[in-house]
Design a protein around this motif. Sequence first.
Motif, PDB file in Angstrom:
ATOM      1  N   ASP A 169       0.816  -1.220   0.000  1.00  0.00           N
ATOM      2  CA  ASP A 169       0.000   0.000   0.000  1.00  0.00           C
ATOM      3  C   ASP A 169       0.846   1.264   0.000  1.00  0.00           C
ATOM      4  O   ASP A 169       0.314   2.373  -0.014  1.00  0.00           O
ATOM      5  CB  ASP A 169      -0.955   0.007   1.192  1.00  0.00           C
ATOM      6  CG  ASP A 169      -0.250   0.032   2.542  1.00  0.00           C
ATOM      7  OD1 ASP A 169       0.996  -0.037   2.579  1.00  0.00           O
ATOM      8  OD2 ASP A 169      -0.956   0.106   3.576  1.00  0.00           O
ATOM      9  N   GLY A 170       2.169   1.132  -0.002  1.00  0.00           N
ATOM     10  CA  GLY A 170       3.051   2.291  -0.009  1.00  0.00           C
ATOM     11  C   GLY A 170       3.556   2.691   1.353  1.00  0.00           C
ATOM     12  O   GLY A 170       4.529   3.442   1.460  1.00  0.00           O
ATOM     13  N   HIS A 171       2.904   2.235   2.419  1.00  0.00           N
ATOM     14  CA  HIS A 171       3.401   2.473   3.773  1.00  0.00           C
ATOM     15  C   HIS A 171       4.609   1.580   4.035  1.00  0.00           C
ATOM     16  O   HIS A 171       4.849   0.606   3.320  1.00  0.00           O
ATOM     17  CB  HIS A 171       2.322   2.137   4.809  1.00  0.00           C
ATOM     18  CG  HIS A 171       1.366   3.252   5.080  1.00  0.00           C
ATOM     19  ND1 HIS A 171       1.770   4.509   5.445  1.00  0.00           N
ATOM     20  CD2 HIS A 171       0.004   3.283   5.069  1.00  0.00           C
ATOM     21  CE1 HIS A 171       0.705   5.271   5.643  1.00  0.00           C
ATOM     22  NE2 HIS A 171      -0.375   4.567   5.417  1.00  0.00           N
ATOM     23  N   ALA A 172       5.323   1.904   5.099  1.00  0.00           N
ATOM     24  CA  ALA A 172       6.404   1.018   5.528  1.00  0.00           C
ATOM     25  C   ALA A 172       5.806  -0.333   5.904  1.00  0.00           C
ATOM     26  O   ALA A 172       4.690  -0.414   6.450  1.00  0.00           O
ATOM     27  CB  ALA A 172       7.123   1.613   6.729  1.00  0.00           C
ATOM     28  N   ALA A 173       6.510  -1.399   5.583  1.00  0.00           N
ATOM     29  CA  ALA A 173       6.052  -2.730   5.965  1.00  0.00           C
ATOM     30  C   ALA A 173       5.817  -2.779   7.470  1.00  0.00           C
ATOM     31  O   ALA A 173       6.586  -2.213   8.246  1.00  0.00           O
ATOM     32  CB  ALA A 173       7.087  -3.769   5.555  1.00  0.00           C
TER      33      ALA A 173
ATOM     34  N   GLY B 120       3.680   7.926   1.557  1.00  0.00           N
ATOM     35  CA  GLY B 120       3.662   7.018   0.418  1.00  0.00           C
ATOM     36  C   GLY B 120       2.381   6.228   0.241  1.00  0.00           C
ATOM     37  O   GLY B 120       2.306   5.398  -0.664  1.00  0.00           O
ATOM     38  N   HIS B 121       1.361   6.472   1.077  1.00  0.00           N
ATOM     39  CA  HIS B 121       0.132   5.684   1.004  1.00  0.00           C
ATOM     40  C   HIS B 121      -0.525   5.900  -0.363  1.00  0.00           C
ATOM     41  O   HIS B 121      -0.939   7.000  -0.710  1.00  0.00           O
ATOM     42  CB  HIS B 121      -0.814   6.083   2.132  1.00  0.00           C
ATOM     43  CG  HIS B 121      -1.850   5.053   2.419  1.00  0.00           C
ATOM     44  ND1 HIS B 121      -2.807   5.222   3.404  1.00  0.00           N
ATOM     45  CD2 HIS B 121      -2.114   3.842   1.862  1.00  0.00           C
ATOM     46  CE1 HIS B 121      -3.587   4.150   3.446  1.00  0.00           C
ATOM     47  NE2 HIS B 121      -3.189   3.310   2.518  1.00  0.00           N
ATOM     48  N   ARG B 122      -0.663   4.823  -1.119  1.00  0.00           N
ATOM     49  CA  ARG B 122      -1.058   4.922  -2.527  1.00  0.00           C
ATOM     50  C   ARG B 122      -2.504   5.346  -2.726  1.00  0.00           C
ATOM     51  O   ARG B 122      -2.876   5.783  -3.831  1.00  0.00           O
ATOM     52  CB  ARG B 122      -0.785   3.583  -3.231  1.00  0.00           C
ATOM     53  CG  ARG B 122       0.710   3.289  -3.330  1.00  0.00           C
ATOM     54  CD  ARG B 122       0.984   1.867  -3.773  1.00  0.00           C
ATOM     55  NE  ARG B 122       0.507   1.613  -5.125  1.00  0.00           N
ATOM     56  CZ  ARG B 122       0.608   0.443  -5.728  1.00  0.00           C
ATOM     57  NH1 ARG B 122       1.141  -0.588  -5.090  1.00  0.00           N
ATOM     58  NH2 ARG B 122       0.153   0.288  -6.958  1.00  0.00           N
TER      59      ARG B 122
END
Length: 282
Positions: A70-74, A190-192
């Motif tokens: 989803d763009g977040h950190a794992a 970075g959340h898509r």
Amino acid sequence: MTVDTSLDRYREWIGRIEEREDRVAPAPLVSLAALLDRDDAAPREGDAAPPLAHWLYFLPAYRQSQAGPDGHAARGEFLPPVPLPRRMWAGSRLEFVKPLRVGSRVRRVSRIEDVVPKQGRSGALVFVTVRHEVSDEAGVVLSDEHDIVYRGEAAGPPPATPAPAGAAWQREIHPDPLLLFRYSAITFNGHRIHYDQPYATRVEGYPGLVVHGPLIATLLVDLLRRNRPDAELRTFTFRALRPLFDTANFLTCGLPDGAKRSSRLWTRDGEGAMTMDATATW
């Protein structure tokens, strides 16, 4: 309904602490003023930064290879690795002790206060409460306790609550992809769901790009600043009720109570529903 007890194991994350340091540089403040369409003077060393400006600092700096789908950190570092796919900012409770000053060195200590699994109408939910405390060289500047909610793929929108009538202040916002991209850029988010339209619609099932919760809150505070420019914010609380999308304009609204030096603030979508409910005191 019964709660999925397998989610209880994430309560082991309660008490985890993360610390970050930063400097209140002027460039992000200039970018935020441009995004909000404000004609503010260029910030100088020692000036007070606007309320909620701390969201422009202590930014996530995970490597590209560490980003999740989803763009977040794992997940599984500071925040628990909750397996539910949708993650949203549900609300915050902020207390401002003194202004955040341009040029100051600041430190943020974050602590996971609670992890609460629940069962909603459309399945499992997990609420994670994180408390941030920001300090400069002279002591605490502000505290920010915010709630993150994790939902399953089948989670639909909550029922609509009609927006209040009788707003004294009102401003129309056009949440186009440029506005959302620029906010993602200055917060390194970075959340898509906020900039990747195919991902937001085809993978997560939204009708369009999702407007950031912190951006909506910032727009509500901006409405207060435009109408009460001399108000020095003391507290600000908000709760997200429904998401907003880039598919329609929305309104930021406010109704001040002069006797209490406070204001109720809210957003109203194109269908007349309240999507965020907030209170500010000064």
